[in-house]
Design a protein around this motif. Structure first.
Motif, PDB file in Angstrom:
ATOM      1  N   HIS A 185      43.899 -16.213  26.774  1.00  0.00           N
ATOM      2  CA  HIS A 185      42.704 -15.323  27.617  1.00  0.00           C
ATOM      3  C   HIS A 185      42.378 -14.300  26.723  1.00  0.00           C
ATOM      4  O   HIS A 185      43.223 -13.688  26.119  1.00  0.00           O
ATOM      5  N   PHE A 186      41.269 -13.709  26.548  1.00  0.00           N
ATOM      6  CA  PHE A 186      40.906 -12.397  25.760  1.00  0.00           C
ATOM      7  C   PHE A 186      39.920 -11.523  26.601  1.00  0.00           C
ATOM      8  O   PHE A 186      39.154 -12.135  27.406  1.00  0.00           O
ATOM      9  N   GLY A 188      40.467  -8.649  22.500  1.00  0.00           N
ATOM     10  CA  GLY A 188      42.000  -8.679  22.463  1.00  0.00           C
ATOM     11  C   GLY A 188      42.611  -9.706  23.476  1.00  0.00           C
ATOM     12  O   GLY A 188      41.817 -10.235  24.292  1.00  0.00           O
ATOM     13  N   ILE A 189      43.952  -9.835  23.337  1.00  0.00           N
ATOM     14  CA  ILE A 189      44.635 -10.934  23.910  1.00  0.00           C
ATOM     15  C   ILE A 189      44.997 -10.515  25.177  1.00  0.00           C
ATOM     16  O   ILE A 189      45.821  -9.132  25.105  1.00  0.00           O
ATOM     17  N   ASN A 190      44.809 -10.921  26.288  1.00  0.00           N
ATOM     18  CA  ASN A 190      45.151 -10.362  27.433  1.00  0.00           C
ATOM     19  C   ASN A 190      45.933 -11.613  28.421  1.00  0.00           C
ATOM     20  O   ASN A 190      45.992 -11.780  29.651  1.00  0.00           O
ATOM     21  N   GLY A 191      46.110 -12.462  27.923  1.00  0.00           N
ATOM     22  CA  GLY A 191      46.592 -13.733  28.495  1.00  0.00           C
ATOM     23  C   GLY A 191      47.508 -14.845  27.716  1.00  0.00           C
ATOM     24  O   GLY A 191      46.767 -15.153  26.582  1.00  0.00           O
ATOM     25  N   TYR A 192      48.595 -15.301  27.956  1.00  0.00           N
ATOM     26  CA  TYR A 192      49.076 -16.391  27.240  1.00  0.00           C
ATOM     27  C   TYR A 192      49.558 -17.404  27.915  1.00  0.00           C
ATOM     28  O   TYR A 192      49.686 -17.252  29.272  1.00  0.00           O
ATOM     29  N   ASP A 193      49.856 -18.838  27.602  1.00  0.00           N
ATOM     30  CA  ASP A 193      50.294 -19.819  28.208  1.00  0.00           C
ATOM     31  C   ASP A 193      50.737 -20.937  27.425  1.00  0.00           C
ATOM     32  O   ASP A 193      50.726 -20.731  26.243  1.00  0.00           O
ATOM     33  N   HIS A 194      51.411 -22.055  27.949  1.00  0.00           N
ATOM     34  CA  HIS A 194      51.888 -23.239  27.135  1.00  0.00           C
ATOM     35  C   HIS A 194      50.839 -23.801  26.413  1.00  0.00           C
ATOM     36  O   HIS A 194      49.566 -23.671  26.678  1.00  0.00           O
ATOM     37  N   LEU A 197      29.592 -24.246  19.190  1.00  0.00           N
ATOM     38  CA  LEU A 197      30.067 -23.311  18.344  1.00  0.00           C
ATOM     39  C   LEU A 197      30.915 -22.277  19.041  1.00  0.00           C
ATOM     40  O   LEU A 197      31.988 -21.787  18.351  1.00  0.00           O
ATOM     41  N   VAL A 198      30.521 -21.760  20.197  1.00  0.00           N
ATOM     42  CA  VAL A 198      31.648 -20.874  20.833  1.00  0.00           C
ATOM     43  C   VAL A 198      32.766 -21.551  21.161  1.00  0.00           C
ATOM     44  O   VAL A 198      33.889 -20.885  20.962  1.00  0.00           O
ATOM     45  N   PHE A 199      32.702 -22.625  21.917  1.00  0.00           N
ATOM     46  CA  PHE A 199      33.918 -23.389  22.047  1.00  0.00           C
ATOM     47  C   PHE A 199      34.905 -23.767  20.893  1.00  0.00           C
ATOM     48  O   PHE A 199      36.001 -23.472  20.681  1.00  0.00           O
ATOM     49  N   GLY A 200      34.316 -23.977  19.916  1.00  0.00           N
ATOM     50  CA  GLY A 200      34.968 -24.171  18.485  1.00  0.00           C
ATOM     51  C   GLY A 200      35.604 -22.961  18.054  1.00  0.00           C
ATOM     52  O   GLY A 200      36.630 -23.034  17.417  1.00  0.00           O
ATOM     53  N   ASP A 201      34.776 -21.813  17.942  1.00  0.00           N
ATOM     54  CA  ASP A 201      35.213 -20.708  17.534  1.00  0.00           C
ATOM     55  C   ASP A 201      36.651 -20.154  18.306  1.00  0.00           C
ATOM     56  O   ASP A 201      37.394 -19.772  17.469  1.00  0.00           O
ATOM     57  N   VAL A 202      36.401 -20.297  19.498  1.00  0.00           N
ATOM     58  CA  VAL A 202      37.598 -19.824  20.311  1.00  0.00           C
ATOM     59  C   VAL A 202      38.780 -20.627  20.158  1.00  0.00           C
ATOM     60  O   VAL A 202      40.123 -20.273  19.871  1.00  0.00           O
ATOM     61  N   VAL A 203      38.622 -21.972  19.775  1.00  0.00           N
ATOM     62  CA  VAL A 203      39.645 -23.019  19.544  1.00  0.00           C
ATOM     63  C   VAL A 203      40.369 -22.604  18.185  1.00  0.00           C
ATOM     64  O   VAL A 203      41.427 -22.416  17.945  1.00  0.00           O
ATOM     65  N   LEU A 204      39.462 -22.463  17.180  1.00  0.00           N
ATOM     66  CA  LEU A 204      40.011 -22.019  15.752  1.00  0.00           C
ATOM     67  C   LEU A 204      40.782 -20.580  15.953  1.00  0.00           C
ATOM     68  O   LEU A 204      41.840 -20.702  15.186  1.00  0.00           O
ATOM     69  N   ASN A 260      34.208 -10.934  15.324  1.00  0.00           N
ATOM     70  CA  ASN A 260      33.033 -10.762  15.826  1.00  0.00           C
ATOM     71  C   ASN A 260      31.986 -12.037  15.900  1.00  0.00           C
ATOM     72  O   ASN A 260      30.969 -11.962  16.548  1.00  0.00           O
ATOM     73  N   LEU A 261      32.674 -13.073  15.114  1.00  0.00           N
ATOM     74  CA  LEU A 261      31.819 -14.440  15.090  1.00  0.00           C
ATOM     75  C   LEU A 261      31.730 -15.102  16.711  1.00  0.00           C
ATOM     76  O   LEU A 261      30.555 -15.641  16.728  1.00  0.00           O
ATOM     77  N   PHE A 262      32.646 -14.519  17.227  1.00  0.00           N
ATOM     78  CA  PHE A 262      32.512 -15.280  18.577  1.00  0.00           C
ATOM     79  C   PHE A 262      31.392 -14.559  19.441  1.00  0.00           C
ATOM     80  O   PHE A 262      30.532 -15.277  19.948  1.00  0.00           O
TER      81      PHE A 262
END
Length: 157
Positions: A37-38, A43-49, A104-111, A126-128
């Motif tokens: 989660h961003f 910035g990162i504000n969440g982590y998970d498995h 493109l949004v999904f792919g960028d977030v995964v990448l 900023n590409l996101f």
């Protein structure tokens, strides 16, 4: 218009497959905990498995299937579009053009999530936001076209 729709469909299929393949290739090498989660500032504000990385390709596939399915029955009562927009050509162009920036949004977030987990970058780039902006521009353009066609439908009655 048909050539554009077919090209967009092919590109969208390629993007969706690429997202799945990328996650499949990178999954084993990911640390057990990854960013999931961003915040608004990238910035990162969440982590998970790490298994949660599969949610993004799954959601992308669901959206893909929903948007592809609306082109099958343009007279569906579930579609709230102008009568003059209810044809396969218009619906395909609408669905495929909306799908492109979404993938493109999904792919960028995964990448970028994988790159963050690997320590290659520290936050979303900023590409996101560029891809997200592109999505809203395409959505707005399609809505304006629908509004214009809707007004034409009213005038013709």
């Amino acid at each position: 218009m048909q050539v554009i729709s077919k090209t967009l469909l092919i590109v969208n299929i390629f993007l969706l497959i690429s997202i799945w393949v990328f996650v499949g290739l990178k999954y084993a090498g990911l640390p057990d905990i990854i960013p999931t989660h961003f915040d608004g500032g990238s910035g990162i504000n969440g982590y998970d498995h790490k298994k949660t990385i599969w949610f993004l390709p799954a959601i992308a596939t669901f959206v893909f299937l929903v948007l592809i399915s609306i082109t099958r029955d343009v007279n569906s009562p579930l579609l709230h579009v102008p009568t003059s927009f209810r044809n396969k050509k218009s619906m395909k162009l609408f669905a495929y053009s909306i799908l492109f920036p979404l993938l493109l949004v999904f792919g960028d977030v995964v990448l970028e999530s994988v790159w963050i987990a690997e320590g290659r970058i520290k936050a979303l780039s900023n590409l996101f936001f560029v891809f997200l902006g592109l999505f809203f521009i395409v959505l707005a353009a399609n809505l304006l076209i629908m509004i214009k066609k809707g007004k034409n439908d009213i005038v013709q009655r």
